[in-house]
Design an enzyme around this catalytic site. Structure first.
Site, PDB file in Angstrom:
ATOM      1  N   CYS A  65      15.875 -43.242 -70.982  1.00 19.76           N
ATOM      2  CA  CYS A  65      15.622 -44.608 -70.172  1.00 19.76           C
ATOM      3  C   CYS A  65      14.029 -45.021 -70.339  1.00 19.76           C
ATOM      4  CB  CYS A  65      15.661 -43.910 -68.600  1.00 19.76           C
ATOM      5  SG  CYS A  65      14.215 -42.834 -68.039  1.00 19.76           S
ATOM      6  N   ASP A  67      11.054 -43.432 -69.649  1.00 16.66           N
ATOM      7  CA  ASP A  67      10.016 -43.244 -68.506  1.00 16.66           C
ATOM      8  C   ASP A  67       9.193 -41.968 -69.295  1.00 16.66           C
ATOM      9  OD1 ASP A  67      11.560 -44.647 -66.566  1.00 16.66           O
ATOM     10  OD2 ASP A  67      12.328 -42.911 -65.870  1.00 16.66           O
ATOM     11  N   CYS A  91      10.587 -46.170 -63.912  1.00 24.24           N
ATOM     12  CA  CYS A  91      10.886 -47.008 -62.813  1.00 24.24           C
ATOM     13  C   CYS A  91      10.332 -46.326 -61.414  1.00 24.24           C
ATOM     14  CB  CYS A  91      12.664 -46.525 -62.685  1.00 24.24           C
ATOM     15  SG  CYS A  91      12.965 -44.644 -62.335  1.00 24.24           S
ATOM     16  N   CYS A 134      14.549 -38.234 -63.215  1.00 26.52           N
ATOM     17  CA  CYS A 134      13.164 -38.557 -62.688  1.00 26.52           C
ATOM     18  C   CYS A 134      12.521 -37.276 -62.139  1.00 26.52           C
ATOM     19  CB  CYS A 134      13.254 -39.535 -61.985  1.00 26.52           C
ATOM     20  SG  CYS A 134      13.618 -41.286 -62.429  1.00 26.52           S
TER      21      CYS A 134
END
Length: 185
Positions: A65, A67, A91, A134
């Protein structure tokens, strides 16, 4: 068209506080209130001096993603995490996970901080399954920071060990003292 006209008239007819409450569900679609709170007002954002021997830095990323999370800990002489800072590019869930982790580990020993699992972070922030990575980043970041701290301490050696000289200076008097610890043969 009718829907947007109705929404505009409803928004314009309500006081500001009510408008914010009315707009929040659309703004926060899919995110729990705890994620939004940490995203809008993240705690402990910043950096610590990476060359400080009492600071450990963890830098982790999720290629899937994009991150990236940097988490730094400052450890006191008793092995307790006295300060924590983070910088995250990602995010809202990644930022919230970082922010929550900094609050969670401050005041813990390294051993206690190592035991924090991503499932605890995900549960606390009510992350949906698609955002679990996350919380895994936050877990990886704290472990990486602890590993870096321990690596620095091992390289520096134990200053009380034989073969070292401890030098200190009094801030009040300016007096310098040195204590030799000769090597044992």
């Amino acid at each position: 068209m009718l829907r947007s006209a109705f929404a505009k008239s409803l928004v314009n007819a309500t006081p500001r506080a009510s408008r914010l409450a009315f707009a929040r569900p659309a703004l926060a679609r899919g995110y729990h209130e705890k994620v939004i709170a940490h995203y809008e007002q993240p705690r402990n954002v910043g950096s610590l001096p990476k060359n400080d021997p009492n600071v450990g830095t963890g830098l982790v990323g999720a290629p899937a993603c994009g991150d990236v999370m940097k988490l730094q800990i400052k450890v006191d002489e008793n092995g307790i995490i006295s300060d924590v800072k983070f910088k995250t590019f990602g995010c809202g869930s990644a930022i919230a996970s970082s922010s929550y982790m900094t609050e969670r580990v401050k005041g813990l020993s390294l051993e206690e901080a190592e035991k924090i699992k991503n499932t605890e972070i995900a549960k606390e922030l009510c992350l949906p399954p698609v955002k679990l990575h996350c919380s895994m980043l936050a877990e990886d970041a704290i472990r990486s920071a602890i590993k870096d701290y321990r690596s620095k301490r091992a390289k520096a050696g134990d200053p009380k060990k034989a073969g070292y000289i401890d030098v200190s200076q009094s801030a009040a008097t300016g007096e310098t003292t040195a204590t030799a610890h000769p090597p044992t043969s």
